[in-house]
Design a protein around this motif. Structure first.
Motif, short mmCIF file in Angstrom:
data_model
loop_
_atom_site.label_atom_id
_atom_site.label_comp_id
_atom_site.label_asym_id
_atom_site.label_seq_id
_atom_site.Cartn_x
_atom_site.Cartn_y
_atom_site.Cartn_z
N LEU A 58 1.03 -1.70 0.14
CA LEU A 58 -0.41 0.06 0.10
C LEU A 58 1.29 0.90 0.27
O LEU A 58 0.28 1.99 -0.89
CB LEU A 58 -0.86 -0.40 0.74
N ALA A 59 2.24 1.16 0.75
CA ALA A 59 3.29 2.38 0.52
C ALA A 59 3.32 2.97 -0.81
O ALA A 59 3.97 3.58 -0.84
CB ALA A 59 3.67 2.19 1.92
N ALA A 109 0.71 4.45 -2.84
CA ALA A 109 0.54 5.76 -3.08
C ALA A 109 1.52 6.28 -3.54
O ALA A 109 1.25 7.36 -4.22
CB ALA A 109 0.66 6.13 -0.91
N ARG A 110 2.93 5.96 -3.46
CA ARG A 110 3.84 6.47 -3.80
C ARG A 110 3.76 6.75 -5.22
O ARG A 110 3.74 7.51 -6.28
CB ARG A 110 5.18 5.91 -4.22
N TYR A 129 0.54 6.37 -7.12
CA TYR A 129 0.16 7.58 -7.43
C TYR A 129 0.17 8.98 -7.01
O TYR A 129 -0.59 10.12 -8.36
CB TYR A 129 -1.93 7.24 -6.52
N ARG A 130 1.07 9.26 -5.88
CA ARG A 130 1.63 10.51 -6.08
C ARG A 130 2.36 11.10 -6.85
O ARG A 130 1.99 12.35 -7.87
CB ARG A 130 1.70 10.37 -4.68
N PHE A 176 -8.23 4.65 1.65
CA PHE A 176 -6.48 4.97 0.76
C PHE A 176 -7.29 6.28 0.58
O PHE A 176 -5.63 7.07 0.35
CB PHE A 176 -6.36 3.83 -0.54
N VAL A 177 -8.04 6.78 -0.29
CA VAL A 177 -8.81 8.13 -0.40
C VAL A 177 -8.60 9.05 1.04
O VAL A 177 -7.59 9.77 0.79
CB VAL A 177 -9.30 8.19 -1.74
N PRO A 212 -3.30 8.28 3.40
CA PRO A 212 -2.71 7.94 2.60
C PRO A 212 -2.45 9.02 1.54
O PRO A 212 -1.56 9.45 1.47
CB PRO A 212 -1.70 7.06 1.91
N LEU A 213 -3.97 9.42 0.76
CA LEU A 213 -3.58 9.82 -0.56
C LEU A 213 -4.13 11.06 0.09
O LEU A 213 -4.42 12.28 -1.32
CB LEU A 213 -4.22 9.27 -1.75
#
Length: 114
Positions: free
Chosen positions: A63-64, A67-68, A70-71, A92-93, A96-97
């Motif tokens: 998941l980390a 997140a990276r 998608y960023r 998730f949104v 982390p996002l």
């Protein structure tokens, strides 16, 4: 729908759909319905679909990494609308996002115990 046909958009709206699942049958039926609805809007919005596959892969490291990714993908070109499907995508949104999509309109569906 959420983007009216009468709105005067200079360019097509960017819609990001984040699904907790893989591209299985259930997801495909939802996508087909949204694509059909979006096709009635002019100009037709640009739909980007991301499959988290979090039902199979859900470790903190995965998941980390996601997140990276998608960023990196959406830092400069953010969607105008974000659709999330299922609890994992919503969590998730708003987790982390949260910062990345703080100013993005959000629609969610398929959320259990909301």
């Amino acid at each position: 729908m959420f983007l009216s046909a009468g709105s005067a958009l200079a360019s097509p709206a960017r819609v990001l759909w984040l699904l907790s699942y893989d591209p299985g049958l259930w997801s495909q039926e939802q996508i087909r319905g949204v694509q059909e609805a979006l096709s009635t809007t002019q100009p037709s919005p640009e739909l980007q679909i991301e499959y988290m596959d979090s039902k199979c892969f859900h470790s903190p490291g995965y998941l980390a990494d996601l997140a990276r990714l998608y960023r990196n993908k959406y830092q400069k070109v953010r969607p105008d609308l974000l659709i999330v499907c299922d609890n994992n995508a919503l969590d998730f949104v708003v987790g982390p996002l949260r910062e990345l999509f703080a100013a993005t309109h959000l629609i969610f569906c398929g959320i259990n115990n909301f």
